[in-house]
Structures are given as structure tokens and as C-alpha cells.
Design an enzyme around this catalytic site. Structure first.
Site, PDB file in Angstrom:
ATOM      1  N   GLN A   1       0.909  -1.120   0.174  1.00 29.09           N
ATOM      2  CA  GLN A   1       0.014  -0.001  -0.165  1.00 29.09           C
ATOM      3  C   GLN A   1       0.829   1.074  -0.099  1.00 29.09           C
ATOM      4  O   GLN A   1       0.278   2.298  -0.191  1.00 29.09           O
ATOM      5  CB  GLN A   1      -0.866   0.115   1.082  1.00 29.09           C
ATOM      6  CG  GLN A   1      -1.910  -1.240   1.235  1.00 29.09           C
ATOM      7  CD  GLN A   1      -2.688  -1.031   2.410  1.00 29.09           C
ATOM      8  OE1 GLN A   1      -2.239  -1.922   3.692  1.00 29.09           O
ATOM      9  NE2 GLN A   1      -3.897  -0.857   2.558  1.00 29.09           N
ATOM     10  N   ASN A   2       2.381   1.174   0.060  1.00 30.87           N
ATOM     11  CA  ASN A   2       3.003   2.363   0.423  1.00 30.87           C
ATOM     12  C   ASN A   2       3.469   2.699  -1.276  1.00 30.87           C
ATOM     13  O   ASN A   2       3.821   1.891  -1.966  1.00 30.87           O
ATOM     14  CB  ASN A   2       4.318   1.758   1.221  1.00 30.87           C
ATOM     15  CG  ASN A   2       4.044   1.452   2.596  1.00 30.87           C
ATOM     16  OD1 ASN A   2       3.182   1.854   3.142  1.00 30.87           O
ATOM     17  ND2 ASN A   2       5.155   0.507   3.085  1.00 30.87           N
TER      18      ASN A   2
ATOM     19  N   HIS B   1      -1.153   1.373  -4.725  1.00 30.08           N
ATOM     20  CA  HIS B   1      -1.453   2.790  -4.856  1.00 30.08           C
ATOM     21  C   HIS B   1      -0.498   3.779  -5.472  1.00 30.08           C
ATOM     22  O   HIS B   1      -0.369   5.033  -5.097  1.00 30.08           O
ATOM     23  CB  HIS B   1      -1.658   3.270  -3.309  1.00 30.08           C
ATOM     24  CG  HIS B   1      -2.473   2.389  -2.373  1.00 30.08           C
ATOM     25  ND1 HIS B   1      -2.563   2.387  -1.121  1.00 30.08           N
ATOM     26  CD2 HIS B   1      -3.772   2.152  -2.811  1.00 30.08           C
ATOM     27  CE1 HIS B   1      -3.692   1.905  -0.738  1.00 30.08           C
ATOM     28  NE2 HIS B   1      -4.531   1.697  -1.719  1.00 30.08           N
TER      29      HIS B   1
ATOM     30  N   THR C   1       0.064  -2.639   8.390  1.00 31.20           N
ATOM     31  CA  THR C   1      -1.216  -2.060   7.884  1.00 31.20           C
ATOM     32  C   THR C   1      -2.109  -2.010   8.833  1.00 31.20           C
ATOM     33  O   THR C   1      -2.609  -2.837   9.751  1.00 31.20           O
ATOM     34  CB  THR C   1      -1.638  -2.815   6.596  1.00 31.20           C
ATOM     35  OG1 THR C   1      -2.720  -2.117   5.980  1.00 31.20           O
ATOM     36  CG2 THR C   1      -1.985  -4.200   6.799  1.00 31.20           C
TER      37      THR C   1
END
Length: 230
Positions: free
Chosen positions: A88-89, A106, A173
């Protein structure tokens, strides 16, 4: 298809000096996400948004992969073809640590995107609103990051990988953002073992078979050592 799928979030990079989002001192306590992380915010004030991501890029360029990033790269190197990282980074610390099988759902802070033609390229350290796209020449460039309200990248491949995995691991997360918050449930339904490694219990800890708490730089290398029989 990878046997081990690892989801990583902001908590993995926090010990490298990169800000997290949802803790009491997180980035969203300093900025309104509607202003800096939505297409509408960019349309209203592209200079503000560009400056925000320039500052984050400078922070990233001054940072280095930590022991958790390095351990995951070691795991991938020791088990070629069997480990897939879904992050997600938007930082590139996984790649700088040596990982290659990485999907950035992302987007990537070090990449630029043309809103006019869809071209992508390596972003300069400082982007400007007036920057021209190297493909079409239009001044329609933005950071290649997925903002709120936009669809994450690689989702078809990610769902396929999760449903085929034997082990699903979530690291650092919060478990608050969909679709990533639903990954563990999908992995469980498909028969995978599930493990959460986090500083503290997340919103979805109850969905994991096992959870371990502690700093990522301690618990991730320890888990990798177990996996490699060290």
C-alpha cells in the site's frame, strides 16, 4: 503463482522515518486529505498537491530501507518465484532493499503520470505544475499515486495471487482501507494460512489465525528467520 503473498503498509516504513497516516501524529492530522489526496483537490489547487508530494519525495530520498525491508528481500531471494509483495506504500524502499516481485497498489511516489495521455515516467525530485509530458507535450502531469476515489493498481493480479496463496501475511497495515482490508478474509476462504505482523492489533486482527505485535524491524526479521530455518 506465488505461494506467499505479503501485504505491507505504512507501519513497515515508519522506522525508516516516513510518516504514517492514521496514528495520532500521522500525516492526515496535518493535512486535509480532501485537499492533497483526491482528484478534486488536485483540480482545485495543483500547486498545493504538487508541493505536498515534493516534500514527501524529499523525505523518501533521505530515507533508507530498514531491517524489515531487508528481511523481506532476503526471503524473496531465498525463495525465488514463491514470494509476492503487495504494498500500500508509495515509497520505493522495497525495491531499494532488493525486492523485485512488488505490486504497488497505490502507485509510486517516484513516478509521474500524464492525465492527458496516460504516459508514465520517472519523476524528478521536484515536480512542477507546468511540467510537460515527455510523450504528448501537454502540461497535464501529476504524481503517479492512487488518490481517494480512484481504483488501485494491479487489482486483478492481486486477487488472483491472494486466492492462490498458501500463506497470506499482513505487515504494518491498519486494516481500515478497502479493498486491502478484505484481503485476509479472501485468503482465508481460499484456504491460506494467515498471519498479521503489526505494532499493535489492527481493525481486522480477529480475521487472522495468528497475530504478532512489535516493531517491524524486530518481528519481521524474526519471522523471516523462522521461515528460512535460521
Amino acid at each position: 503463482m506465488a505461494r506467499i503473498v505479503i501485504l505491507t503498509g505504512a507501519g513497515l516504513s515508519a522506522e525508516s522515518g516516513l510518516g504514517t497516516f492514521r496514528d495520532k501524529d500521522g500525516l492526515w492530522t496535518k493535512y486535509d486529505l480532501e485537499d492533497v489526496a483526491t482528484p478534486e483537490g488536485f483540480a482545485r489547487d495543483p500547486g498545493l498537491v504538487t508541493g505536498f508530494y515534493n516534500a514527501r519525495r524529499a523525505n523518501l530520498l533521505a530515507a533508507a530501507p530498514n531491517a524489515a525491508h531487508l528481511a523481506l528481500a532476503e526471503l524473496e531471494a531465498a525463495m525465488p518465484g514463491e514470494v509476492r509483495i503487495v504494498t500500500q506504500n508509495i515509497d520505493n524502499l522495497h525495491e531499494r532493499a532488493g525486492s523485485r516481485a512488488v505490486w504497488h497498489m497505490h502507485g509510486e511516489l517516484m513516478r509521474a503520470l500524464c492525465q492527458a495521455c496516460g504516459a508514465k515516467w520517472d519523476a524528478p525530485a521536484e515536480m512542477r505544475v507546468a511540467d510537460a509530458c515527455p510523450s504528448c507535450g501537454k502540461a497535464a502531469t501529476r504524481p503517479d499515486v492512487v488518490w481517494f476515489g480512484e481504483y488501485p493498481y494491479h487489482m486483478e493480479e492481486i486477487w488472483d495471487a491472494i486466492r492462490a496463496a498458501e500463506l497470506f501475511v499482513a505487515i504494518g497495515t491498519s486494516g481500515q482501507v478497502f479493498p486491502a482490508a478484505a484481503f485476509v478474509q479472501d485468503a482465508s476462504r481460499a484456504g491460506a494460512e494467515t498471519l498479521e505482523l503489526n505494532l499493535e492489533r489492527s481493525e481486522v486482527s480477529h480475521d487472522f489465525e495468528e497475530t504478532r505485535q512489535g516493531p517491524a524491524t524486530e518481528i519481521v526479521p524474526a519471522w523471516v528467520a523462522e521461515m528460512l530455518g535460521c
